[in-house]
Scaffold this active site. Structure first.
Site, PDB file in Angstrom:
ATOM      1  N   SER A  20      49.248  -3.394-112.914  1.00 48.98           N
ATOM      2  CA  SER A  20      50.536  -2.700-113.047  1.00 48.98           C
ATOM      3  C   SER A  20      51.629  -3.540-113.720  1.00 48.98           C
ATOM      4  O   SER A  20      52.424  -3.000-114.502  1.00 48.98           O
ATOM      5  CB  SER A  20      51.014  -2.198-111.687  1.00 48.98           C
ATOM      6  OG  SER A  20      50.150  -1.184-111.239  1.00 48.98           O
ATOM      7  N   THR A  67      50.590   0.435-102.646  1.00 47.28           N
ATOM      8  CA  THR A  67      49.146   0.604-102.737  1.00 47.28           C
ATOM      9  C   THR A  67      48.510   0.433-101.367  1.00 47.28           C
ATOM     10  O   THR A  67      49.228   0.310-100.359  1.00 47.28           O
ATOM     11  CB  THR A  67      48.536  -0.331-103.817  1.00 47.28           C
ATOM     12  OG1 THR A  67      47.150   0.012-103.988  1.00 47.28           O
ATOM     13  CG2 THR A  67      48.640  -1.802-103.452  1.00 47.28           C
ATOM     14  N   LYS A  71      50.078   3.451 -98.208  1.00 45.28           N
ATOM     15  CA  LYS A  71      50.603   4.670 -98.829  1.00 45.28           C
ATOM     16  C   LYS A  71      51.117   5.684 -97.806  1.00 45.28           C
ATOM     17  O   LYS A  71      52.017   6.462 -98.108  1.00 45.28           O
ATOM     18  CB  LYS A  71      49.537   5.310 -99.722  1.00 45.28           C
ATOM     19  CG  LYS A  71      49.294   4.487-100.993  1.00 45.28           C
ATOM     20  CD  LYS A  71      48.391   5.189-101.976  1.00 45.28           C
ATOM     21  CE  LYS A  71      48.163   4.285-103.169  1.00 45.28           C
ATOM     22  NZ  LYS A  71      47.401   4.889-104.241  1.00 45.28           N
ATOM     23  N   ASN A  92      53.200   6.601-103.415  1.00 49.02           N
ATOM     24  CA  ASN A  92      52.827   5.399-104.190  1.00 49.02           C
ATOM     25  C   ASN A  92      54.002   4.867-105.013  1.00 49.02           C
ATOM     26  O   ASN A  92      53.860   3.847-105.681  1.00 49.02           O
ATOM     27  CB  ASN A  92      51.614   5.665-105.095  1.00 49.02           C
ATOM     28  CG  ASN A  92      52.008   6.412-106.348  1.00 49.02           C
ATOM     29  OD1 ASN A  92      52.861   7.300-106.307  1.00 49.02           O
ATOM     30  ND2 ASN A  92      51.413   6.053-107.462  1.00 49.02           N
ATOM     31  N   ALA A 133      36.658  10.664 -99.348  1.00 44.07           N
ATOM     32  CA  ALA A 133      37.806  11.402 -98.800  1.00 44.07           C
ATOM     33  C   ALA A 133      38.909  10.446 -98.362  1.00 44.07           C
ATOM     34  O   ALA A 133      39.439  10.541 -97.263  1.00 44.07           O
ATOM     35  CB  ALA A 133      37.342  12.261 -97.631  1.00 44.07           C
ATOM     36  N   GLY A 134      39.258   9.523 -99.239  1.00 46.19           N
ATOM     37  CA  GLY A 134      40.325   8.571 -98.930  1.00 46.19           C
ATOM     38  C   GLY A 134      41.650   8.995 -99.548  1.00 46.19           C
ATOM     39  O   GLY A 134      41.861  10.176 -99.864  1.00 46.19           O
ATOM     40  N   ALA A 136      42.996   8.415-102.488  1.00 46.85           N
ATOM     41  CA  ALA A 136      42.997   8.924-103.865  1.00 46.85           C
ATOM     42  C   ALA A 136      42.571  10.386-103.892  1.00 46.85           C
ATOM     43  O   ALA A 136      43.192  11.220-104.563  1.00 46.85           O
ATOM     44  CB  ALA A 136      42.075   8.071-104.730  1.00 46.85           C
ATOM     45  N   TYR A 229      38.154   1.718-112.508  1.00 50.93           N
ATOM     46  CA  TYR A 229      38.536   1.398-113.893  1.00 50.93           C
ATOM     47  C   TYR A 229      38.256  -0.060-114.278  1.00 50.93           C
ATOM     48  O   TYR A 229      38.501  -0.473-115.394  1.00 50.93           O
ATOM     49  CB  TYR A 229      40.020   1.708-114.141  1.00 50.93           C
ATOM     50  CG  TYR A 229      40.946   1.096-113.114  1.00 50.93           C
ATOM     51  CD1 TYR A 229      41.298  -0.242-113.149  1.00 50.93           C
ATOM     52  CD2 TYR A 229      41.456   1.878-112.083  1.00 50.93           C
ATOM     53  CE1 TYR A 229      42.126  -0.798-112.193  1.00 50.93           C
ATOM     54  CE2 TYR A 229      42.278   1.338-111.111  1.00 50.93           C
ATOM     55  CZ  TYR A 229      42.614   0.001-111.177  1.00 50.93           C
ATOM     56  OH  TYR A 229      43.423  -0.546-110.231  1.00 50.93           O
TER      57      TYR A 229
HETATM   58  P1  NAP Z   1      39.726   4.747 -99.658  1.00 51.70           P
HETATM   59  O1  NAP Z   1      40.949   5.294 -99.014  1.00 51.70           O
HETATM   60  O2  NAP Z   1      39.019   3.580 -99.073  1.00 51.70           O
HETATM   61  O3  NAP Z   1      38.679   5.984 -99.770  1.00 51.70           O
HETATM   62  C1  NAP Z   1      37.356   5.840-100.193  1.00 51.70           C
HETATM   63  C2  NAP Z   1      36.505   6.766 -99.356  1.00 51.70           C
HETATM   64  O4  NAP Z   1      35.160   6.728 -99.840  1.00 51.70           O
HETATM   65  C3  NAP Z   1      36.450   6.331 -97.880  1.00 51.70           C
HETATM   66  O5  NAP Z   1      36.666   7.456 -97.054  1.00 51.70           O
HETATM   67  C4  NAP Z   1      35.044   5.786 -97.739  1.00 51.70           C
HETATM   68  O6  NAP Z   1      34.536   5.921 -96.445  1.00 51.70           O
HETATM   69  C5  NAP Z   1      34.306   6.680 -98.712  1.00 51.70           C
HETATM   70  N1  NAP Z   1      33.001   6.143 -99.062  1.00 51.70           N
HETATM   71  C6  NAP Z   1      32.597   4.850 -99.119  1.00 51.70           C
HETATM   72  N2  NAP Z   1      31.316   4.796 -99.459  1.00 51.70           N
HETATM   73  C7  NAP Z   1      30.876   6.061 -99.607  1.00 51.70           C
HETATM   74  C8  NAP Z   1      29.638   6.634 -99.938  1.00 51.70           C
HETATM   75  N3  NAP Z   1      28.561   5.890-100.161  1.00 51.70           N
HETATM   76  N4  NAP Z   1      29.546   7.981-100.017  1.00 51.70           N
HETATM   77  C9  NAP Z   1      30.628   8.747 -99.765  1.00 51.70           C
HETATM   78  N5  NAP Z   1      31.826   8.259 -99.410  1.00 51.70           N
HETATM   79  C10 NAP Z   1      31.961   6.930 -99.355  1.00 51.70           C
HETATM   80  O7  NAP Z   1      40.028   4.391-101.157  1.00 51.70           O
HETATM   81  P2  NAP Z   1      41.016   5.121-102.184  1.00 51.70           P
HETATM   82  O8  NAP Z   1      42.323   4.446-102.166  1.00 51.70           O
HETATM   83  O9  NAP Z   1      40.942   6.591-101.982  1.00 51.70           O
HETATM   84  O10 NAP Z   1      40.317   4.721-103.562  1.00 51.70           O
HETATM   85  C11 NAP Z   1      39.037   5.191-103.890  1.00 51.70           C
HETATM   86  C12 NAP Z   1      38.609   4.593-105.229  1.00 51.70           C
HETATM   87  O11 NAP Z   1      39.481   5.052-106.236  1.00 51.70           O
HETATM   88  C13 NAP Z   1      38.657   3.070-105.271  1.00 51.70           C
HETATM   89  O12 NAP Z   1      37.617   2.618-106.070  1.00 51.70           O
HETATM   90  C14 NAP Z   1      39.988   2.790-105.930  1.00 51.70           C
HETATM   91  O13 NAP Z   1      40.004   1.563-106.612  1.00 51.70           O
HETATM   92  C15 NAP Z   1      40.070   3.943-106.905  1.00 51.70           C
HETATM   93  N6  NAP Z   1      41.454   4.330-107.238  1.00 51.70           N
HETATM   94  C16 NAP Z   1      41.763   4.417-108.553  1.00 51.70           C
HETATM   95  C17 NAP Z   1      43.028   4.803-108.916  1.00 51.70           C
HETATM   96  C18 NAP Z   1      43.363   4.900-110.364  1.00 51.70           C
HETATM   97  O14 NAP Z   1      44.533   4.939-110.709  1.00 51.70           O
HETATM   98  N7  NAP Z   1      42.377   4.951-111.236  1.00 51.70           N
HETATM   99  C19 NAP Z   1      43.982   5.137-107.931  1.00 51.70           C
HETATM  100  C20 NAP Z   1      43.609   5.043-106.587  1.00 51.70           C
HETATM  101  C21 NAP Z   1      42.336   4.651-106.252  1.00 51.70           C
HETATM  102  P3  NAP Z   1      34.705   4.672 -95.438  1.00 51.70           P
HETATM  103  O15 NAP Z   1      36.168   4.485 -95.226  1.00 51.70           O
HETATM  104  O16 NAP Z   1      33.952   5.129 -94.232  1.00 51.70           O
HETATM  105  O17 NAP Z   1      34.062   3.492 -96.142  1.00 51.70           O
END
Ligand code: NAP
Length: 288
Positions: A20, A67, A71, A92, A133-134, A136, A229
């Site tokens: 960022s 972040t 959030k 965010n 289901a996090g 994002a 990314y």
């Molecule tokens: P998060 O809150 O940790 O959510 C990820 C979810 O995926 C969690 O619920 C996790 O479960 C689940 N998960 C993990 N392994 C899995 C699997 N094998 N099968 C199905 N579900 C699974 O993370 P987030 O903040 O939403 O971010 C998710 C991804 O998006 C990350 O890689 C992050 O870097 C990326 N991101 C990118 C941007 C962008 O601007 N491009 C923005 C935000 C996020 P558990 O908690 O049980 O492990």
């Protein structure tokens, strides 16, 4: 803004490295704004004091990104919210007004949608499958549910099915999420007839991570959007190999940043400035 150099930045933990600053510091430089974007790694027990100091009129901090893992935590510190942020229930971006009141935005959802649209995907009546289901996924599902012309369906799978159900039930309290359904296995995502697959898990980021989707399910009419990314993931590689369009989340990162920058500065960025910011981000990612 104050006469002295303004400070912007990102709070989270850990925040040892972020792309960022490249986006925002390039924007400030291009526009001749005397400001700097910094990293603020904060532990949970440091948040109260940080937000207290933020309200001090002598603070140079004029805007923040938020972040993981804060959030949702930061909601309690804010005075007001953009209606969309209220619907997502996660922040965010924080704008700090002249009277030091704090206004929260969510630019993750709109940043994703802007990039998806620029990539030529129109969600109207489409079948969408989401992994993870996090936070994002929360922003993405909200923005898709609020579209005037909505997708036909959004199927959501998380390794923790309870987490997916909690997310959807929570969203249903704020938006019409009737098109969203949680599924209990990857097979039930029906990738073979889906139009868009979104990876919103961190799987694919680490060396040796697999693609969560088997190769034979990926078809040429599918678009794959992997939020990761930092590298080309196995999922993206497989999608390309099978003739599907595949993009990384770098565009989402960029557009959430552009939207945050516009909220802080109250400016609509011209294309040439955006291009410089994007170039800086792309150069930065190539160095990682
Ligand atoms: P998060 O809150 O940790 O959510 C990820 C979810 O995926 C969690 O619920 C996790 O479960 C689940 N998960 C993990 N392994 C899995 C699997 N094998 N099968 C199905 N579900 C699974 O993370 P987030 O903040 O939403 O971010 C998710 C991804 O998006 C990350 O890689 C992050 O870097 C990326 N991101 C990118 C941007 C962008 O601007 N491009 C923005 C935000 C996020 P558990 O908690 O049980 O492990």
């Amino acid at each position: 803004m104050t006469d002295s150099r303004s400070i912007f930045g990102i709070i989270g933990y850990p925040v040892t490295y972020s792309l960022s600053p490249l986006i925002h510091n390039t924007g400030f430089k291009e526009l001749g704004i005397d400001a700097e974007y910094q990293l603020f790694p904060l532990k949970e027990n440091e948040l109260d004091q940080f937000f207290k100091q933020l309200r001090d009129p002598s603070s140079a901090i004029q805007g923040l990104n938020v972040t993981v893992p804060y959030k949702e935590t930061v909601l309690k510190y804010l005075d007001s919210f953009q209606p969309f942020a209220k619907k997502v229930n996660a922040i965010n971006t924080i704008v700090i007004n002249e009277d030091r009141t704090l206004h929260g935005f969510n630019t993750d959802g709109p940043g994703f949608l802007t990039h998806l649209t620029l990539e030529g995907f129109d969600s109207t009546n489409k079948r969408i499958a989401i992994l993870g289901a996090g936070g994002a996924a929360r922003a993405i599902i909200t923005v898709l549910c609020l579209l005037p012309e909505r997708p036909e369906s959004i199927k959501l799978y998380d390794i923790d099915t309870n987490k997916a159900e909690v997310l959807v039930n929570d969203l249903k309290e704020r938006v019409d999420a009737s098109i969203v359904e949680t599924v209990f296995s990857i097979d039930d995502l029906n990738i073979e007839i889906a139009d868009l697959l979104i990876n919103a898990t961190p799987i694919g980021m680490k060396e040796g991570d697999p693609s969560l989707i088997e190769e034979e399910l990926i078809h040429p009419k599918l678009m794959v959007y992997d939020l990761i990314y930092t590298k080309e993931t196995p999922l993206v590689k497989l999608a390309k190999k099978n003739g599907a369009k595949a993009v990384s989340g770098l565009g989402m990162l960029f557009y959430q940043g552009v939207l945050a920058f516009q909220h802080w500065t109250n400016l609509q960025l011209e294309d040439d400035v955006k291009m410089k910011m994007q170039e800086a981000l792309e150069q930065g990612i190539n160095k990682t």
